[in-house]
Scaffold this motif. Structure first.
Motif, mmCIF file in Angstrom:
data_model
loop_
_atom_site.group_PDB
_atom_site.id
_atom_site.type_symbol
_atom_site.label_atom_id
_atom_site.label_comp_id
_atom_site.label_asym_id
_atom_site.label_seq_id
_atom_site.Cartn_x
_atom_site.Cartn_y
_atom_site.Cartn_z
ATOM 1 N N ASN A 39 0.866 -1.176 0.000
ATOM 2 C CA ASN A 39 0.000 0.000 0.000
ATOM 3 C C ASN A 39 0.901 1.224 0.000
ATOM 4 O O ASN A 39 2.111 1.107 -0.063
ATOM 5 C CB ASN A 39 -0.958 0.003 1.198
ATOM 6 N N GLY A 40 0.304 2.378 0.098
ATOM 7 C CA GLY A 40 1.088 3.607 0.109
ATOM 8 C C GLY A 40 0.366 4.706 -0.621
ATOM 9 O O GLY A 40 -0.831 4.621 -0.907
ATOM 10 N N ASN A 41 1.105 5.736 -0.954
ATOM 11 C CA ASN A 41 0.580 6.879 -1.693
ATOM 12 C C ASN A 41 1.045 6.798 -3.137
ATOM 13 O O ASN A 41 2.231 6.565 -3.388
ATOM 14 C CB ASN A 41 1.068 8.193 -1.073
ATOM 15 N N ALA A 42 0.126 7.014 -4.055
ATOM 16 C CA ALA A 42 0.472 6.982 -5.478
ATOM 17 C C ALA A 42 -0.090 8.218 -6.158
ATOM 18 O O ALA A 42 -1.123 8.760 -5.758
ATOM 19 C CB ALA A 42 -0.095 5.726 -6.138
ATOM 20 N N ILE A 43 0.599 8.661 -7.194
ATOM 21 C CA ILE A 43 0.097 9.744 -8.035
ATOM 22 C C ILE A 43 0.004 9.221 -9.463
ATOM 23 O O ILE A 43 0.923 8.571 -9.964
ATOM 24 C CB ILE A 43 0.971 11.028 -7.948
ATOM 25 N N ASP A 44 -1.132 9.471 -10.089
ATOM 26 C CA ASP A 44 -1.387 9.066 -11.467
ATOM 27 C C ASP A 44 -1.440 10.344 -12.297
ATOM 28 O O ASP A 44 -2.412 11.099 -12.256
ATOM 29 C CB ASP A 44 -2.704 8.300 -11.543
ATOM 30 N N ILE A 45 -0.364 10.597 -13.016
ATOM 31 C CA ILE A 45 -0.204 11.824 -13.797
ATOM 32 C C ILE A 45 -0.787 11.601 -15.193
ATOM 33 O O ILE A 45 -0.286 10.772 -15.947
ATOM 34 C CB ILE A 45 1.282 12.237 -13.870
ATOM 35 N N GLY A 46 -1.833 12.343 -15.521
ATOM 36 C CA GLY A 46 -2.549 12.113 -16.770
ATOM 37 C C GLY A 46 -3.487 10.932 -16.604
ATOM 38 O O GLY A 46 -3.508 10.013 -17.413
ATOM 39 N N LEU B 240 -5.313 1.020 -8.375
ATOM 40 C CA LEU B 240 -4.443 1.197 -7.217
ATOM 41 C C LEU B 240 -5.257 1.439 -5.942
ATOM 42 O O LEU B 240 -4.957 0.878 -4.884
ATOM 43 C CB LEU B 240 -3.455 2.337 -7.461
ATOM 44 N N ALA B 241 -6.306 2.248 -6.025
ATOM 45 C CA ALA B 241 -7.150 2.510 -4.854
ATOM 46 C C ALA B 241 -7.850 1.233 -4.390
ATOM 47 O O ALA B 241 -7.962 0.981 -3.184
ATOM 48 C CB ALA B 241 -8.165 3.600 -5.170
ATOM 49 N N ARG B 242 -8.301 0.432 -5.323
ATOM 50 C CA ARG B 242 -8.931 -0.857 -4.961
ATOM 51 C C ARG B 242 -7.938 -1.785 -4.262
ATOM 52 O O ARG B 242 -8.339 -2.702 -3.556
ATOM 53 C CB ARG B 242 -9.472 -1.548 -6.212
ATOM 54 N N ASN B 243 -6.662 -1.539 -4.488
ATOM 55 C CA ASN B 243 -5.617 -2.364 -3.891
ATOM 56 C C ASN B 243 -4.928 -1.693 -2.707
ATOM 57 O O ASN B 243 -3.783 -2.011 -2.378
ATOM 58 C CB ASN B 243 -4.603 -2.781 -4.963
ATOM 59 N N GLY B 244 -5.611 -0.760 -2.078
ATOM 60 C CA GLY B 244 -5.148 -0.203 -0.821
ATOM 61 C C GLY B 244 -4.312 1.063 -0.883
ATOM 62 O O GLY B 244 -3.828 1.527 0.145
ATOM 63 N N LYS C 10 -3.639 5.114 -1.461
ATOM 64 C CA LYS C 10 -4.251 6.448 -1.455
ATOM 65 C C LYS C 10 -3.707 7.134 -2.705
ATOM 66 O O LYS C 10 -2.493 7.259 -2.862
ATOM 67 C CB LYS C 10 -3.856 7.210 -0.194
ATOM 68 N N VAL C 11 -4.583 7.547 -3.600
ATOM 69 C CA VAL C 11 -4.173 7.990 -4.928
ATOM 70 C C VAL C 11 -4.518 9.459 -5.160
ATOM 71 O O VAL C 11 -5.601 9.923 -4.808
ATOM 72 C CB VAL C 11 -4.842 7.123 -6.024
ATOM 73 N N ALA C 12 -3.590 10.162 -5.774
ATOM 74 C CA ALA C 12 -3.839 11.495 -6.319
ATOM 75 C C ALA C 12 -3.900 11.326 -7.834
ATOM 76 O O ALA C 12 -2.929 10.893 -8.453
ATOM 77 C CB ALA C 12 -2.729 12.459 -5.935
ATOM 78 N N ALA C 13 -5.054 11.618 -8.417
ATOM 79 C CA ALA C 13 -5.241 11.497 -9.861
ATOM 80 C C ALA C 13 -5.273 12.899 -10.451
ATOM 81 O O ALA C 13 -6.093 13.719 -10.068
ATOM 82 C CB ALA C 13 -6.546 10.767 -10.168
ATOM 83 N N ALA D 2 4.613 5.596 -5.322
ATOM 84 C CA ALA D 2 4.513 5.171 -6.717
ATOM 85 C C ALA D 2 4.059 6.354 -7.565
ATOM 86 O O ALA D 2 3.161 7.102 -7.176
ATOM 87 C CB ALA D 2 3.525 4.017 -6.867
ATOM 88 N N VAL D 3 4.695 6.517 -8.715
ATOM 89 C CA VAL D 3 4.345 7.560 -9.677
ATOM 90 C C VAL D 3 4.014 6.874 -10.998
ATOM 91 O O VAL D 3 4.826 6.097 -11.515
ATOM 92 C CB VAL D 3 5.510 8.561 -9.880
ATOM 93 N N VAL D 4 2.823 7.158 -11.522
ATOM 94 C CA VAL D 4 2.374 6.558 -12.781
ATOM 95 C C VAL D 4 2.181 7.670 -13.805
ATOM 96 O O VAL D 4 1.502 8.659 -13.542
ATOM 97 C CB VAL D 4 1.037 5.794 -12.582
#
Length: 163
Positions: free
Chosen positions: A34-41, A51-55, A57-60, A101-103
């Protein structure tokens, strides 16, 4: 592509780029629990939602209000942990220092070469230790690069990002 064109695309079809996450994004929960992820675009949110379904916290972030509204709908329906932000990458670069994680999935070709390199440089310098970067992009050998308007945009040479 300007936001109005993407707003038009997302108003006509909920998932123009599919519902499943990109192959590399689907591997992130195998590496990080788990963790914090950012989805750029983020577009309509296929990677963010996964990612949110898998635990996570996402910034989209995206430049399409319509796409972000589709994500917000999923957040409400599924009680997901996704914050949405309207961002134009040609004018503003996101702060990535707090993410695990950065996507970036098929976004860079919309930027100038200079801006794309600036974003990649920021990721290299400012991501926290151990951060996973998943970057999917077109290369100069692909079909999109052959289009006349593409020559001034950001296209990597094959394997350039590995260096």
């Amino acid at each position: 592509m300007p936001s109005d064109q993407y707003n038009n695309i997302f108003s006509k079809e909920k998932s123009p780029f599919g519902d499943k996450p990109s192959g590399f994004v689907s591997k992130i929960p195998e590496i990080l629990k788990n963790g914090n992820a950012i989805d750029i675009g983020a577009g309509q949110g296929r990677n963010s939602i996964y990612l949110a379904r898998n635990g996570f916290k996402v910034a989209a972030i995206d430049n399409s209000e319509t796409a972000l509204e589709l994500i917000k709908k999923s957040v409400l329906e599924e009680n997901l942990s996704i914050d949405t932000n309207l961002v134009d990458l040609s004018k503003e670069l996101p702060d990535t220092q707090t993410y695990d994680a950065v996507v970036i999935s098929f976004v860079l070709h919309h930027l100038s070469k200079e801006r794309g390199l600036e974003l990649i440089g920021q990721l290299q310098e400012n991501s926290k230790s151990g951060c996973i970067h998943v970057i999917s992009t077109f290369t100069s050998e692909g079909d999109f690069y052959k289009l006349p308007q593409s020559k001034s945009k950001f296209y990597l040479e094959p394997k350039e990002l590995k260096e």
